[in-house]
Design a protein around this motif. Structure first.
Motif, mmCIF file in Angstrom:
data_model
loop_
_atom_site.group_PDB
_atom_site.id
_atom_site.type_symbol
_atom_site.label_atom_id
_atom_site.label_comp_id
_atom_site.label_asym_id
_atom_site.label_seq_id
_atom_site.Cartn_x
_atom_site.Cartn_y
_atom_site.Cartn_z
ATOM 1 N N ASP A 1 0.828 -1.208 0.000
ATOM 2 C CA ASP A 1 0.000 0.000 0.000
ATOM 3 C C ASP A 1 0.864 1.260 0.000
ATOM 4 O OD1 ASP A 1 -2.426 1.334 -0.151
ATOM 5 O OD2 ASP A 1 -2.681 1.436 2.024
ATOM 6 N N VAL A 2 1.870 1.268 -0.884
ATOM 7 C CA VAL A 2 2.731 2.433 -1.074
ATOM 8 C C VAL A 2 2.863 2.708 -2.568
ATOM 9 C CG1 VAL A 2 4.053 2.039 1.058
ATOM 10 C CG2 VAL A 2 4.885 1.099 -1.091
ATOM 11 N N GLU A 3 3.409 3.862 -2.892
ATOM 12 C CA GLU A 3 3.603 4.232 -4.288
ATOM 13 C C GLU A 3 4.707 3.381 -4.918
ATOM 14 O OE1 GLU A 3 1.771 6.413 -6.089
ATOM 15 O OE2 GLU A 3 0.511 6.559 -4.297
ATOM 16 N N PRO A 4 4.572 3.068 -6.212
ATOM 17 C CA PRO A 4 5.602 2.262 -6.887
ATOM 18 C C PRO A 4 7.006 2.864 -6.797
ATOM 19 C CG PRO A 4 3.628 2.341 -8.231
ATOM 20 C CD PRO A 4 3.402 3.285 -7.077
ATOM 21 N N ILE A 5 7.137 4.185 -6.855
ATOM 22 C CA ILE A 5 8.468 4.791 -6.769
ATOM 23 C C ILE A 5 9.095 4.540 -5.400
ATOM 24 C CG2 ILE A 5 7.646 7.076 -6.066
ATOM 25 C CD1 ILE A 5 10.608 6.344 -8.419
ATOM 26 N N THR A 6 8.278 4.495 -4.377
ATOM 27 C CA THR A 6 8.775 4.212 -3.026
ATOM 28 C C THR A 6 9.339 2.797 -2.966
ATOM 29 O OG1 THR A 6 7.141 5.712 -2.088
ATOM 30 C CG2 THR A 6 8.130 4.104 -0.583
ATOM 31 N N VAL A 7 8.607 1.849 -3.549
ATOM 32 C CA VAL A 7 9.080 0.464 -3.584
ATOM 33 C C VAL A 7 10.359 0.366 -4.393
ATOM 34 C CG1 VAL A 7 8.574 -1.836 -4.504
ATOM 35 C CG2 VAL A 7 6.876 -0.646 -3.147
ATOM 36 N N CYS A 8 10.412 1.076 -5.502
ATOM 37 C CA CYS A 8 11.605 1.037 -6.354
ATOM 38 C C CYS A 8 12.836 1.463 -5.564
ATOM 39 C CB CYS A 8 11.408 1.935 -7.565
ATOM 40 S SG CYS A 8 12.792 1.882 -8.720
ATOM 41 N N ARG A 9 12.726 2.533 -4.811
ATOM 42 C CA ARG A 9 13.856 3.017 -4.008
ATOM 43 C C ARG A 9 14.235 2.012 -2.923
ATOM 44 N NH1 ARG A 9 11.009 8.671 -3.812
ATOM 45 N NH2 ARG A 9 11.805 9.577 -5.730
ATOM 46 N N MET A 10 13.216 1.435 -2.260
ATOM 47 C CA MET A 10 13.508 0.453 -1.212
ATOM 48 C C MET A 10 14.186 -0.772 -1.801
ATOM 49 S SD MET A 10 10.441 0.609 1.616
ATOM 50 C CE MET A 10 9.053 0.341 0.546
ATOM 51 N N VAL A 11 13.680 -1.237 -2.944
ATOM 52 C CA VAL A 11 14.266 -2.418 -3.580
ATOM 53 C C VAL A 11 15.687 -2.111 -4.044
ATOM 54 C CG1 VAL A 11 14.085 -3.993 -5.545
ATOM 55 C CG2 VAL A 11 12.066 -3.480 -4.165
ATOM 56 N N ASP A 12 15.913 -0.892 -4.557
ATOM 57 C CA ASP A 12 17.281 -0.505 -4.943
ATOM 58 C C ASP A 12 18.232 -0.663 -3.764
ATOM 59 O OD1 ASP A 12 16.545 0.160 -7.542
ATOM 60 O OD2 ASP A 12 16.481 2.330 -7.159
ATOM 61 N N ARG A 13 17.843 -0.142 -2.596
ATOM 62 C CA ARG A 13 18.703 -0.227 -1.405
ATOM 63 C C ARG A 13 18.883 -1.677 -0.954
ATOM 64 N NH1 ARG A 13 16.124 4.725 -0.302
ATOM 65 N NH2 ARG A 13 14.471 3.770 0.894
ATOM 66 N N LEU A 14 17.796 -2.439 -1.003
ATOM 67 C CA LEU A 14 17.891 -3.845 -0.589
ATOM 68 C C LEU A 14 18.740 -4.645 -1.566
ATOM 69 C CD1 LEU A 14 14.226 -4.371 0.631
ATOM 70 C CD2 LEU A 14 16.290 -4.284 2.058
ATOM 71 N N GLN A 15 18.685 -4.299 -2.842
ATOM 72 C CA GLN A 15 19.519 -4.976 -3.826
ATOM 73 C C GLN A 15 20.994 -4.620 -3.604
ATOM 74 O OE1 GLN A 15 18.666 -4.082 -7.953
ATOM 75 N NE2 GLN A 15 19.538 -6.024 -8.621
ATOM 76 N N GLU A 16 21.271 -3.354 -3.308
ATOM 77 C CA GLU A 16 22.646 -2.930 -3.017
ATOM 78 C C GLU A 16 23.197 -3.658 -1.791
ATOM 79 O OE1 GLU A 16 22.648 1.321 -2.630
ATOM 80 O OE2 GLU A 16 21.922 1.594 -4.685
ATOM 81 N N ALA A 17 22.318 -3.973 -0.846
ATOM 82 C CA ALA A 17 22.724 -4.684 0.374
ATOM 83 C C ALA A 17 22.746 -6.196 0.166
ATOM 84 C CB ALA A 17 21.789 -4.322 1.523
ATOM 85 N N ASP A 18 22.505 -6.656 -1.062
ATOM 86 C CA ASP A 18 22.481 -8.079 -1.401
ATOM 87 C C ASP A 18 21.401 -8.839 -0.641
ATOM 88 O OD1 ASP A 18 23.331 -10.343 -2.834
ATOM 89 O OD2 ASP A 18 24.648 -10.972 -1.191
#
Length: 148
Positions: free
Chosen positions: A56-73
């Motif tokens: 229940d968040v905006e897609p851009i918010t998820v994109c940023r969170m996933v970017d950070r989680l991907q960077e953290a492996d």
């Protein structure tokens, strides 16, 4: 009732979020990151649009969170075989290890919150909250968008 139900539920939710945040920070994760990881654990292979809907968040918010989680492996993006514009999201082994550390934190916090409440009272509380959630849930198809 002197206390408004939704005010009380909101207070409990806010207090639980703060308590969990403090505990999760010790492990090096934020509550929003934990929520993404848990949702991906439940719906592994969902795309970012579907994950945004689930959270229940905006897609851009998820994109940023996933970017950070991907960077953290912690999260891996894989091409969607059905849509080359889309990526499917999967947890890494490191994320599974992190979730196994976070589970006991959540369980301990739940035990603290429910201290002094009998099993019968717990069951009644869960049943009542489940009914309230059902009453407030949108009456749509209930399908989660996984493409788009």
């Amino acid at each position: 009732m002197d206390e408004n139900l939704f005010s009380l539920v909101g207070d409990v939710s806010r207090m639980a979020r703060r308590a969990f945040d403090a505990r999760a920070r010790e492990i090096g994760v934020t509550r929003p990151q934990w929520q993404v990881l848990v949702m991906l654990h439940r719906h592994e292979g969902v795309n970012q649009g579907g994950l945004a809907e689930l959270l229940d968040v905006e897609p851009i918010t998820v994109c940023r969170m996933v970017d950070r989680l991907q960077e953290a492996d912690l999260v891996e993006r894989r091409p969607d075989p059905a849509d080359r514009r889309s990526w499917r999201l999967f947890l890494t082994g490191k994320a599974e290890d992190l979730l196994s550390q976070l589970r006991p934190l959540g369980e301990a916090m739940e035990a603290q919150a429910l201290s002094g409440i009998s099993e019968q009272e717990r069951a009644a509380l869960v049943a009542a909250l489940d009914r309230i959630r059902s009453n407030l849930a949108p009456r749509a198809s209930g399908k989660v968008v996984v493409h788009g």
